[in-house]
Design a protein around this motif. Structure first.
Motif, PDB file in Angstrom:
ATOM      1  N   ASP A  84       0.812  -1.208   0.000  1.00 55.74           N
ATOM      2  CA  ASP A  84       0.000   0.000   0.000  1.00 55.74           C
ATOM      3  C   ASP A  84       0.851   1.265   0.000  1.00 55.74           C
ATOM      4  N   THR A  85       2.144   1.138  -0.234  1.00 54.26           N
ATOM      5  CA  THR A  85       3.034   2.291  -0.102  1.00 54.26           C
ATOM      6  C   THR A  85       3.431   2.914  -1.433  1.00 54.26           C
ATOM      7  N   LEU A  86       3.066   2.312  -2.558  1.00 49.18           N
ATOM      8  CA  LEU A  86       3.458   2.843  -3.859  1.00 49.18           C
ATOM      9  C   LEU A  86       2.376   3.689  -4.509  1.00 49.18           C
ATOM     10  N   GLY A  87       1.258   3.866  -3.827  1.00 55.59           N
ATOM     11  CA  GLY A  87       0.244   4.788  -4.304  1.00 55.59           C
ATOM     12  C   GLY A  87      -0.632   4.297  -5.431  1.00 55.59           C
ATOM     13  N   ALA A  88      -0.643   3.014  -5.705  1.00 58.18           N
ATOM     14  CA  ALA A  88      -1.481   2.496  -6.785  1.00 58.18           C
ATOM     15  C   ALA A  88      -2.929   2.377  -6.325  1.00 58.18           C
ATOM     16  N   ALA A  89      -3.851   2.686  -7.226  1.00 54.41           N
ATOM     17  CA  ALA A  89      -5.275   2.540  -6.924  1.00 54.41           C
ATOM     18  C   ALA A  89      -5.642   1.064  -6.897  1.00 54.41           C
ATOM     19  N   LYS A  90      -6.599   0.735  -6.070  1.00 53.00           N
ATOM     20  CA  LYS A  90      -7.067  -0.648  -5.956  1.00 53.00           C
ATOM     21  C   LYS A  90      -8.533  -0.712  -6.381  1.00 53.00           C
ATOM     22  N   GLY A  91      -8.973  -1.872  -6.743  1.00 52.73           N
ATOM     23  CA  GLY A  91     -10.369  -2.041  -7.102  1.00 52.73           C
ATOM     24  C   GLY A  91     -10.566  -2.193  -8.599  1.00 52.73           C
ATOM     25  N   ARG A  92     -11.679  -2.791  -8.967  1.00 53.84           N
ATOM     26  CA  ARG A  92     -11.963  -3.119 -10.362  1.00 53.84           C
ATOM     27  C   ARG A  92     -12.524  -1.911 -11.109  1.00 53.84           C
ATOM     28  N   THR A  93     -12.081  -1.734 -12.321  1.00 54.63           N
ATOM     29  CA  THR A  93     -12.660  -0.757 -13.243  1.00 54.63           C
ATOM     30  C   THR A  93     -12.865  -1.434 -14.586  1.00 54.63           C
TER      31      THR A  93
END
Length: 483
Positions: A84-93
């Motif tokens: 969770d430290t690299l700033g990537a968004a999570k979740g489906r799109t």
């Protein structure tokens, strides 16, 4: 006896002076730490400035510097989803889902093709295309999950517009001076895959490619990124900020379209214009028409004859030999598709000069990856267009709405261009197309429930409440949400 007042200064602290609030935005302009947008900008610069035919020396297969950045982006995305430290968004799109479907179709095609016998040359090309396809998938995922915030997305798109203007300058030098600067742009550790010139001839006129692989590719690239330059030009003008630099970028990109002397540029631009004119206000339509007339007049004066040659490309289309060559291979394509209708014969296994050239990406995709691969390829761009238009609907501000319309118009161009040449065979237009698909997905991620229309906000809030088991609205997004 003197009493020193102490309570009053503590109970009512004075507000900071007005200048303090005015100085706050300056502190926000400190350099941003490196993130997914930084990698995306590096990818754009390398993709558009380093000549497309330059590859690394000493490798067993050809890979460009931009494709190497795409492979790094794939590794970054994988690592980002383990932490969770690299700033990537999570979740489906929708874009991510379309990317996964596209990747799964390519993997299935590769497994199907290599399960039987393949000649050594075709197997090598299948391996090579699998690596480059992974690179492009990494670019989409990097942008859709790693570019967080509208300012970072603007940074990526501004780099696309500026690099497009640089391509326009290189194309102008090639066309007007007949001097090819790409011959002196060979970086250490790189080599040319072929020594063909970036300047060709057509009906007595030069056709230039700038740093791309072919004049048609250069034309489609310019048509695809011109709406982005126009977006920033209109945006700066409407906000009262200097806009001349963006108008210059748009003019240089448009000049690249002219100097390529290609039908594909104007057919693609017509498709993008159809999308933009539907969503633009009347004043902007008039300004765009005036700017176009002024640009055409300048081209007529500066380069006599080039506009007439472009018009002849359309008026003599019925007798054009290149069009006849494009339609002669339909019977061969139908035969090959019938042999492997669902998963194709293998990505990269149909190539010239061993086989006929299909100047049509849809036909080539159907032959190499089957009808499933063709649907996945088209679905990837359709997901990008839908995401851009969905973000336009959800956005509250006119700037975000216009950007959604702009990205949808940009993605129409490669869909049209795929019918006029084998788009996936060229690195620059492929890289930009996949990057803009990711940009559309990133823009949709920025559409917050609070910024949506009242009906949209209530619908999304109810959906989140149902997912959380009937709990009330939360002040922070739940774990795993796209934000």
């Amino acid at each position: 006896m003197t009493v020193t007042p102490q309570a009053e200064p503590q109970s009512e602290p004075q507000a900071p002076p007005r200048a303090a609030f005015q100085a706050a935005p300056r502190r926000a302009t400190r350099p941003h730490r490196a993130d997914g947008a930084t990698v995306a900008v590096v990818f754009v610069v390398i993709l558009m400035i380093v000549p497309a035919r330059l590859v690394f020396r000493g490798l067993s297969f050809a890979i460009t510097p931009a494709e190497a950045v795409g492979l790094f982006a794939m590794v970054w995305w994988l690592c980002a989803h383990f932490t969770d430290t690299l700033g990537a968004a999570k979740g489906r799109t929708l874009v991510r889902t379309a990317v996964f479907v596209y990747a799964a179709s390519l993997l299935a095609t590769y497994a199907y093709a290599t399960a039987g016998y393949l000649p050594r040359d075709e197997l090598d090309l299948a391996d090579h295309l699998a690596v480059t396809a992974t690179s492009m998938i990494g670019v989409v995922l990097l942008v859709v999950d790693g570019v967080r915030g509208r300012d970072r997305l603007d940074l990526v798109l501004k780099s696309v517009a500026v690099m497009g203007a640089v391509l326009g300058v290189i194309g102008a030098v090639q066309f007007l001076v007949r001097f090819d600067p790409t011959a002196y742009m060979v970086l250490p550790g790189l080599r040319y895959t072929q020594q063909e010139l970036f300047i060709l001839e057509r009906n007595g006129l030069s056709r230039v490619a700038a740093t791309t692989g072919h004049p048609i590719e250069f034309a489609v690239v310019c048509a695809m990124i011109l709406p982005i330059a126009l977006h920033f030009a209109f945006r700066a003008r409407e906000q009262g900020r200097p806009s001349l630099r963006w108008w210059v970028c748009a003019a240089l990109i448009a000049s690249g379209m002219v100097f390529s002397v290609s039908r594909s540029a104007f057919v693609g631009l017509a498709g993008a214009a159809a999308v933009l004119l539907v969503g633009w206000p009347r004043v902007r339509r008039l300004l765009a028409a005036g700017a176009m007339l002024l640009f055409l007049a300048a081209v007529k004066v500066a380069v006599p004859g080039v506009l007439g040659a472009i018009v002849n490309l359309f008026t003599t289309i019925s007798t054009d030999s290149s069009l006849r060559w494009r339609t002669m291979d339909y019977a061969t394509a139908a035969t090959e598709i019938a042999r492997h209708p669902w998963l194709g014969r293998g990505l990269g296994t149909w190539y010239a000069p061993k086989y006929l050239v299909f100047d049509n990406q849809y036909i080539l995709t159907a032959v190499e990856t089957g009808l499933i691969g063709l649907a996945a390829f088209v679905g990837l761009f359709a997901a990008g267009i839908w995401s851009a238009l969905r973000a336009r609907r959800l956005a509250a501000g006119p700037v975000d709405r216009d950007l959604g319309l702009t990205l949808a118009a940009c993605l129409v161009v490669p869909l049209i261009g795929s019918a006029t040449f084998d788009l996936r065979s060229y690195a620059v237009v492929t890289g930009l197309s996949f990057l803009l698909v990711g940009a559309a997905g990133a823009l949709l991620r920025e559409a917050r429930p609070g910024e949506a229309r009242p009906g949209e906000a209530r619908h999304r809030e109810a959906r989140l409440r149902r997912r959380d088991g009937g709990a009330g609205p939360s002040t922070s997004p739940p774990t795993g949400h796209a934000r």
